[in-house]
Scaffold this motif. Structure first.
Motif, PDB file in Angstrom:
ATOM      1  N   GLY A  87       0.750  -1.253   0.000  1.00  0.00           N
ATOM      2  CA  GLY A  87       0.000   0.000   0.000  1.00  0.00           C
ATOM      3  C   GLY A  87       0.774   1.293   0.000  1.00  0.00           C
ATOM      4  N   TYR A  88       2.091   1.254  -0.234  1.00  0.00           N
ATOM      5  CA  TYR A  88       2.889   2.481  -0.213  1.00  0.00           C
ATOM      6  C   TYR A  88       3.020   3.091  -1.607  1.00  0.00           C
ATOM      7  N   VAL A  89       2.886   4.416  -1.681  1.00  0.00           N
ATOM      8  CA  VAL A  89       3.009   5.143  -2.946  1.00  0.00           C
ATOM      9  C   VAL A  89       4.277   5.985  -2.999  1.00  0.00           C
ATOM     10  N   PHE A 102      -8.269  13.880  -1.497  1.00  0.00           N
ATOM     11  CA  PHE A 102      -9.321  13.615  -2.471  1.00  0.00           C
ATOM     12  C   PHE A 102     -10.197  12.447  -2.015  1.00  0.00           C
ATOM     13  N   VAL A 103      -9.568  11.378  -1.518  1.00  0.00           N
ATOM     14  CA  VAL A 103     -10.331  10.215  -1.047  1.00  0.00           C
ATOM     15  C   VAL A 103     -11.205  10.622   0.143  1.00  0.00           C
ATOM     16  N   ARG A 160      -7.963   4.168 -10.484  1.00  0.00           N
ATOM     17  CA  ARG A 160      -7.179   3.306 -11.365  1.00  0.00           C
ATOM     18  C   ARG A 160      -5.824   3.116 -10.694  1.00  0.00           C
ATOM     19  N   LEU A 161      -5.627   1.929 -10.158  1.00  0.00           N
ATOM     20  CA  LEU A 161      -4.460   1.652  -9.337  1.00  0.00           C
ATOM     21  C   LEU A 161      -3.600   0.577  -9.982  1.00  0.00           C
ATOM     22  N   MET A 162      -2.296   0.798  -9.984  1.00  0.00           N
ATOM     23  CA  MET A 162      -1.366  -0.241 -10.393  1.00  0.00           C
ATOM     24  C   MET A 162      -0.694  -0.745  -9.118  1.00  0.00           C
ATOM     25  N   LEU A 180      -1.200   5.245   0.386  1.00  0.00           N
ATOM     26  CA  LEU A 180      -2.275   5.924  -0.327  1.00  0.00           C
ATOM     27  C   LEU A 180      -3.512   6.007   0.566  1.00  0.00           C
ATOM     28  N   PHE A 181      -3.867   4.920   1.196  1.00  0.00           N
ATOM     29  CA  PHE A 181      -5.080   4.879   2.019  1.00  0.00           C
ATOM     30  C   PHE A 181      -4.696   4.780   3.494  1.00  0.00           C
ATOM     31  N   GLU A 182      -5.019   5.828   4.219  1.00  0.00           N
ATOM     32  CA  GLU A 182      -4.794   5.878   5.662  1.00  0.00           C
ATOM     33  C   GLU A 182      -6.146   5.771   6.359  1.00  0.00           C
TER      34      GLU A 182
END
Length: 191
Positions: free
Chosen positions: A14-16, A135-136, A145-147, A159-161
Motif C-alpha cells: 500500500g505504499y506510494v 481527495f479520497v 485506477r491503481l497499479m 495511499l489509504f490511511e
C-alpha cells in the motif's frame, strides 16, 4: 461532464512513496507504457497535482522541450505531458507556476467542481500521496485506477490511511502486466 480519476501506483503493502516522500517508480515495460501511461493520457483532459509532485514532474517533462538529450525527450508522450493543462493544489506556491498550470488553494471540492464543468477528458490525479488522501477523504474521485506493483516496501507513505468514510466501489477492469504488476480499475458507486 469530466470525471476525476485517481490514478496511482502502489506497492502490494500500500505504499506510494518512500518514508521521506521519495518517488519509487514501477518497473517499466511496453505493457506499462500501453496499459498504464498510454491508457491514462489518451483519456486525460487535465492533470491534477500536489505541489511536490508538480515540481518533480515539471522539472522532468519540461526539459523535453528544450533539451533533446534529456530523458523526457525520448518518451513518446512527452509532448502530451507538456501540452495538457494542469492544476496544482498548494497553499505555499504563489504566482504563475508555469508549465501550463494554474494554482488552486484549500477548496478541493470547489476547484474540482469547476474543473468538472469545463472542457473534455478526464481530470487525472496521479501524484502526491497527501493530495490523493485528501481527495479520497472528500470522496472526489469518480474512478480509481491503481497499479499494484509486485513488491513490499515495509515503510513509506500510504495511499489509504485510516479515517475516511466507507466508500463503495465496483471493479470494472483488471489487467496483469508483464512486469508482474496488476492494474485495478474501479468506479465509485454513488446513490
Amino acid at each position: 461532464m469530466r470525471k476525476p480519476v485517481l490514478s496511482m501506483f502502489m506497492s502490494l503493502d500500500g505504499y506510494v512513496a518512500g518514508p521521506d516522500g521519495e518517488f519509487l517508480p514501477p518497473e517499466w515495460s511496453a505493457d506499462v507504457e500501453t496499459y498504464w501511461s498510454g491508457y491514462a493520457l489518451t483519456r486525460a483532459g487535465h492533470l491534477l497535482y500536489g505541489r511536490v509532485n508538480f515540481l518533480f514532474n515539471k522539472a522532468f517533462w519540461a526539459a523535453a522541450e528544450t533539451d533533446p538529450t534529456s530523458p523526457a525527450a525520448g518518451v513518446s508522450y512527452a509532448g502530451t505531458m507538456n501540452r495538457l493543462p494542469k492544476t496544482v493544489f498548494s497553499t505555499t506556491l504563489a504566482g504563475d507556476p508555469g508549465w501550463n498550470a494554474s494554482l488552486a488553494g484549500r477548496d478541493l471540492a470547489g476547484a474540482v467542481a469547476g474543473l468538472k464543468a469545463g472542457g473534455g477528458g478526464d481530470l487525472l490525479l496521479f501524484g502526491g500521496a497527501l493530495l490523493a488522501r485528501s481527495f479520497v477523504a472528500a470522496d472526489l474521485p469518480d474512478e480509481y485506477r491503481l497499479m499494484v506493483t509486485p513488491n513490499l516496501l515495509g515503510a513509506g507513505q500510504r495511499l489509504f490511511e485510516p479515517g475516511f468514510a466507507r466508500l463503495e466501489l465496483e471493479l470494472t477492469e483488471s489487467r496483469a502486466l508483464d512486469t508482474g504488476a496488476v492494474i485495478l480499475h474501479y468506479h465509485r458507486k454513488r446513490s
